[in-house]
Design a protein around this motif. Sequence first.
Motif, PDB file in Angstrom:
ATOM      1  N   MET A   1       1.028  65.779 -15.628  1.00  0.00           N
ATOM      2  CA  MET A   1       2.148  66.236 -14.789  1.00  0.00           C
ATOM      3  C   MET A   1       3.441  65.519 -15.175  1.00  0.00           C
ATOM      4  O   MET A   1       3.485  64.296 -15.159  1.00  0.00           O
ATOM      5  N   SER A   2       4.455  66.288 -15.499  1.00  0.00           N
ATOM      6  CA  SER A   2       5.702  65.613 -15.831  1.00  0.00           C
ATOM      7  C   SER A   2       6.484  65.272 -14.543  1.00  0.00           C
ATOM      8  O   SER A   2       6.224  65.829 -13.479  1.00  0.00           O
ATOM      9  N   GLU A   3       7.410  64.342 -14.678  1.00  0.00           N
ATOM     10  CA  GLU A   3       8.263  63.948 -13.546  1.00  0.00           C
ATOM     11  C   GLU A   3       9.719  63.994 -14.000  1.00  0.00           C
ATOM     12  O   GLU A   3       9.991  63.968 -15.200  1.00  0.00           O
ATOM     13  N   ARG A   4      10.619  63.996 -13.025  1.00  0.00           N
ATOM     14  CA  ARG A   4      12.042  64.137 -13.343  1.00  0.00           C
ATOM     15  C   ARG A   4      12.846  63.121 -12.538  1.00  0.00           C
ATOM     16  O   ARG A   4      12.566  62.920 -11.360  1.00  0.00           O
ATOM     17  N   MET A   5      13.825  62.496 -13.170  1.00  0.00           N
ATOM     18  CA  MET A   5      14.668  61.526 -12.459  1.00  0.00           C
ATOM     19  C   MET A   5      16.135  61.838 -12.759  1.00  0.00           C
ATOM     20  O   MET A   5      16.596  61.651 -13.891  1.00  0.00           O
ATOM     21  N   PRO A   6      16.885  62.361 -11.788  1.00  0.00           N
ATOM     22  CA  PRO A   6      18.307  62.638 -12.044  1.00  0.00           C
ATOM     23  C   PRO A   6      19.110  61.334 -12.115  1.00  0.00           C
ATOM     24  O   PRO A   6      18.847  60.410 -11.351  1.00  0.00           O
ATOM     25  N   VAL A   7      20.058  61.290 -13.032  1.00  0.00           N
ATOM     26  CA  VAL A   7      20.916  60.103 -13.177  1.00  0.00           C
ATOM     27  C   VAL A   7      22.343  60.518 -12.871  1.00  0.00           C
ATOM     28  O   VAL A   7      22.827  61.536 -13.375  1.00  0.00           O
ATOM     29  N   LEU A   8      23.022  59.734 -12.019  1.00  0.00           N
ATOM     30  CA  LEU A   8      24.413  60.027 -11.667  1.00  0.00           C
ATOM     31  C   LEU A   8      25.356  59.298 -12.628  1.00  0.00           C
ATOM     32  O   LEU A   8      25.032  58.222 -13.114  1.00  0.00           O
ATOM     33  N   TYR A   9      26.527  59.890 -12.864  1.00  0.00           N
ATOM     34  CA  TYR A   9      27.601  59.203 -13.589  1.00  0.00           C
ATOM     35  C   TYR A   9      28.867  59.424 -12.778  1.00  0.00           C
ATOM     36  O   TYR A   9      29.194  60.569 -12.448  1.00  0.00           O
ATOM     37  N   GLN A  10      29.536  58.342 -12.452  1.00  0.00           N
ATOM     38  CA  GLN A  10      30.695  58.404 -11.556  1.00  0.00           C
ATOM     39  C   GLN A  10      30.347  59.184 -10.287  1.00  0.00           C
ATOM     40  O   GLN A  10      31.061  60.085  -9.867  1.00  0.00           O
ATOM     41  N   LYS A  11      29.161  58.846  -9.772  1.00  0.00           N
ATOM     42  CA  LYS A  11      28.642  59.354  -8.491  1.00  0.00           C
ATOM     43  C   LYS A  11      28.295  60.849  -8.516  1.00  0.00           C
ATOM     44  O   LYS A  11      27.975  61.437  -7.484  1.00  0.00           O
ATOM     45  N   LYS A  12      28.327  61.493  -9.682  1.00  0.00           N
ATOM     46  CA  LYS A  12      27.965  62.922  -9.730  1.00  0.00           C
ATOM     47  C   LYS A  12      26.722  63.079 -10.603  1.00  0.00           C
ATOM     48  O   LYS A  12      26.563  62.332 -11.587  1.00  0.00           O
ATOM     49  N   PRO A  13      25.842  64.059 -10.302  1.00  0.00           N
ATOM     50  CA  PRO A  13      24.669  64.277 -11.163  1.00  0.00           C
ATOM     51  C   PRO A  13      25.124  64.532 -12.590  1.00  0.00           C
ATOM     52  O   PRO A  13      26.044  65.321 -12.822  1.00  0.00           O
ATOM     53  N   CYS A  14      24.538  63.834 -13.543  1.00  0.00           N
ATOM     54  CA  CYS A  14      25.014  63.937 -14.926  1.00  0.00           C
ATOM     55  C   CYS A  14      23.910  64.425 -15.864  1.00  0.00           C
ATOM     56  O   CYS A  14      24.114  65.353 -16.632  1.00  0.00           O
ATOM     57  N   TYR A  15      22.750  63.815 -15.802  1.00  0.00           N
ATOM     58  CA  TYR A  15      21.639  64.258 -16.665  1.00  0.00           C
ATOM     59  C   TYR A  15      20.327  63.862 -16.027  1.00  0.00           C
ATOM     60  O   TYR A  15      20.280  62.988 -15.164  1.00  0.00           O
ATOM     61  N   ASP A  16      19.262  64.542 -16.489  1.00  0.00           N
ATOM     62  CA  ASP A  16      17.926  64.220 -15.985  1.00  0.00           C
ATOM     63  C   ASP A  16      17.154  63.440 -17.041  1.00  0.00           C
ATOM     64  O   ASP A  16      17.303  63.684 -18.245  1.00  0.00           O
ATOM     65  N   ILE A  17      16.320  62.524 -16.552  1.00  0.00           N
ATOM     66  CA  ILE A  17      15.311  61.932 -17.422  1.00  0.00           C
ATOM     67  C   ILE A  17      14.020  62.686 -17.102  1.00  0.00           C
ATOM     68  O   ILE A  17      13.610  62.735 -15.932  1.00  0.00           O
ATOM     69  N   VAL A  18      13.400  63.292 -18.106  1.00  0.00           N
ATOM     70  CA  VAL A  18      12.133  63.994 -17.904  1.00  0.00           C
ATOM     71  C   VAL A  18      11.017  63.142 -18.504  1.00  0.00           C
ATOM     72  O   VAL A  18      11.111  62.731 -19.667  1.00  0.00           O
ATOM     73  N   PHE A  19      10.009  62.845 -17.701  1.00  0.00           N
ATOM     74  CA  PHE A  19       8.877  62.032 -18.155  1.00  0.00           C
ATOM     75  C   PHE A  19       7.706  62.968 -18.394  1.00  0.00           C
ATOM     76  O   PHE A  19       7.151  63.519 -17.444  1.00  0.00           O
ATOM     77  N   SER A  20       7.324  63.142 -19.640  1.00  0.00           N
ATOM     78  CA  SER A  20       6.227  64.038 -19.973  1.00  0.00           C
ATOM     79  C   SER A  20       5.225  63.286 -20.839  1.00  0.00           C
ATOM     80  O   SER A  20       5.484  62.156 -21.256  1.00  0.00           O
ATOM     81  N   GLN A  21       4.083  63.909 -21.100  1.00  0.00           N
ATOM     82  CA  GLN A  21       3.104  63.243 -21.977  1.00  0.00           C
ATOM     83  C   GLN A  21       2.941  64.005 -23.283  1.00  0.00           C
ATOM     84  O   GLN A  21       2.014  63.768 -24.062  1.00  0.00           O
ATOM     85  N   SER A  22       3.831  64.974 -23.510  1.00  0.00           N
ATOM     86  CA  SER A  22       3.806  65.737 -24.766  1.00  0.00           C
ATOM     87  C   SER A  22       5.209  66.307 -24.987  1.00  0.00           C
ATOM     88  O   SER A  22       6.103  66.103 -24.174  1.00  0.00           O
TER      89      SER A  22
END
Length: 369
Positions: A1-22
């Motif tokens: 199962m992959s997971e997702r972590m949104p990252v903010l830049y200057q307090k606004k959503p900027c990019y996601d980190i996607v954690f996958s195993q493939s």
Amino acid sequence: MSERMPVLYQKKPCYDIVFSQSFGELWAELSALECGDKRLCIVTDSKVDELYGEEILHLIGDKCQKAVKYVFPQGEENKTLDTVKGLYRFLIEEGFDRKDMLLALGGGVTGDITGYAAATYLRGIDYVQIPTTLLAQADSSIGGKTGVDFDGFKNMVGAFKMPRLVYMNSGALRTLDDRQYFAGFAEVMKHGLIRDALFYEWLIENMYEICERDLNVLQEMLVRSCNVKRLVVEKDPMEQGERALLNFGHTIGHAIEKTKNFKLYHGECVALGAVAAAYISWKKELLTMEEYYEVRDMFVPFYLPISVDDLDPQEVLRLTKSDKKMEAGSVKFILLKKIGKAVIDRTVTDEEILAAIEEINFSEEDAHA
Ligand code: GLY
């Protein structure tokens, strides 16, 4: 199962980190960034190209407007403006324009070079981080620091440029050799030590699975480690203050890296620098003696060094200071107030630095003592 972590830049959503195993979900993630209409350039080094270059090209090749690959020779010595220049030329020849995108496939060197080219080509194009080493997954792919080494100075020329996506395949960590894997682990340990004591304890409890590279444990480790980095870079993206805490272990670590002519891996030097910084923290009565020895000894089961042969303390001190020369005269040291809490300290003296270097200096005499 992959997971997702949104990252903010200057307090606004900027990019996601996607954690996958493939790499199975990579195209779905790229197509969400409208990559179907773009030219994509995979930037990778000769070693990672052999492992994953064709696989990624095959995954994206017929789905986007055009997919090409720029391969440069593996090694920190190639993290230079010359490599970036070669990439600019390639992008011009392949007709890349401002709406196109770079994909950084590989370790920290690849991510830093690709990010810097993306920050500067046509005054800025998008890029995606696809980190394949533990060092890059745990640290360098997040937070938008990009750049190259210049005239022997590490990361001397660069820019802050946030990626559009960070796609982590923890399965890629299983192809790393042991030395490279455990060197990257030093940055994971650093995140526990500077900001998350519970995570630090979890790392120790899961030592066996981490050493065996159990995929589910690796994914949890990355999610928790990246969460520390995310919290720090969201608050201080341009390193005006708190982001400097991420440099724990790096002040003396960089100096060792340099004095040993880059024969030791970055993460190995970070472990040594972390031991030295923890020693100073003990001597300044921030950590107890027991805490210092615990921090030091916990690198050992992860195959990281806590001492090194034949350091010249004066030379390491000189390099430590030259690394920080540009910070208004005072050496900015990151110390531990306790396990899970780092602080910035500008009062560390030359004597304290020299004593810490002696602490990690292993000589023949120690062996026979
Ligand atoms: N690797 C330290 C930072 O990203 O600030």
